[in-house]
Design an enzyme around this catalytic site. Structure first.
Site, PDB file in Angstrom:
ATOM      1  CB  SER A   1      14.202  18.529 -18.851  1.00 17.91           C
ATOM      2  OG  SER A   1      15.064  17.227 -18.560  1.00 17.91           O
TER       3      SER A   1
ATOM      4  CG  ASP B   1      18.082  15.666 -25.149  1.00 13.84           C
ATOM      5  OD1 ASP B   1      19.029  15.384 -24.453  1.00 13.84           O
ATOM      6  OD2 ASP B   1      16.799  16.045 -24.835  1.00 13.84           O
TER       7      ASP B   1
ATOM      8  CG  HIS C   1      18.601  17.941 -22.180  1.00 14.53           C
ATOM      9  ND1 HIS C   1      17.494  17.261 -22.525  1.00 14.53           N
ATOM     10  CD2 HIS C   1      18.352  18.549 -21.080  1.00 14.53           C
ATOM     11  CE1 HIS C   1      16.709  16.922 -21.383  1.00 14.53           C
ATOM     12  NE2 HIS C   1      17.321  18.027 -20.633  1.00 14.53           N
TER      13      HIS C   1
END
Length: 251
Positions: free
Chosen positions: A100, A197, A227
């Site tokens: 991320s 996601d 995610h």
């Protein structure tokens, strides 16, 4: 918090865990508001230990066991934390694994030390998220509140208290935007992204692949992945991806 070593970094003391082994050193870079006790970080730690591979995980300042307040952090500050860790705790080549926001930090670190980086692995990589996923999504009222008050709080499924985003975070992010042009990195890159996601669109990984100068770039879309990509099958994919980059079987 026991069992962590600590490094005096540019923004305060950084907690870390590392173990020696064969290179290149696998370095895990976590996401926003996550820490080195997360599923992917601890999985990679165990995976590398089992193979006698050098590994390092750490907490950015304002995260986990490291010093500082989350609200004082920025992309630039957390990237500086990562560089301090790379420069002072690793030798030789590294493989950066960025999850991320860690995918953005990964790019910043690789651009600052291109000769050190053997490969990149992005997991739902989120470069430019402060601009593309926050500022561009906010309405004028939210933007005005941020500029006036210096902070806005948004609901977030990962924290019942919500996430507090600062004006400093947004303004600093603009100094580190990576998806606006070519990214001059020549090392191999593997980008894993979940089709479901809800935090970072999977198209972000395609944009990143297009910007990277390297020819050896592969994007893997996990159609039903979320995610976090932390299910057993997702971790197996991560292991196989890393193993191939390191010239091993996936085990």
């Amino acid at each position: 918090m026991h069992g962590y070593d600590r490094l005096d970094g540019p923004n305060g003391r950084i907690a870390f865990v590392r173990h020696a082994g064969d290179g290149p050193v696998v370095v895990f870079l976590g996401g926003l508001r996550s820490d080195m006790t997360g599923t992917k970080a601890t999985f990679l730690d165990g995976w590398c230990r089992a193979r006698g591979r050098a590994f390092l995980r750490f907490d950015y300042t304002g995260h986990g066991a490291s010093a500082g307040r989350f609200e004082d952090g920025t992309i630039g500050a957390w990237s500086a934390d990562a560089l301090a860790v790379l420069d002072r705790l690793t030798e030789g080549k590294v493989v950066l694994v960025g999850s991320s926001m860690g995918g953005w930090v990964m790019l910043n670190a690789a651009l600052a030390r291109p000769d050190r980086v053997a490969a990149l692995v992005g997991i739902a990589a989120a470069p430019d998220f402060t601009e593309d996923l926050l500022w561009e999504r906010w309405d004028e009222e939210t933007r005005a509140a941020l500029l006036a008050d210096g902070v806005v709080t948004e609901p977030n499924p990962y924290d019942p208290a919500g996430y507090r985003y600062t004006r400093t975070l947004i303004e600093d992010g603009r100094r580190h935007l990576r998806l606006r042009g070519p990214i001059p990195l020549a090392c191999p890159a593997r980008l894993l992204h979940g089709g479901r996601d809800d935090a970072v669109p999977w198209q972000t990984s395609l944009r990143l692949a297009d910007c990277l100068a390297a020819a050896d770039v592969q994007v893997t879309l996990v159609k039903d992945g979320d995610h976090r990509l932390s299910r057993a099958a997702d971790l197996s994919l991560l292991a196989r991806t890393l193993a191939a980059l390191l010239g091993e079987d996936g085990g």
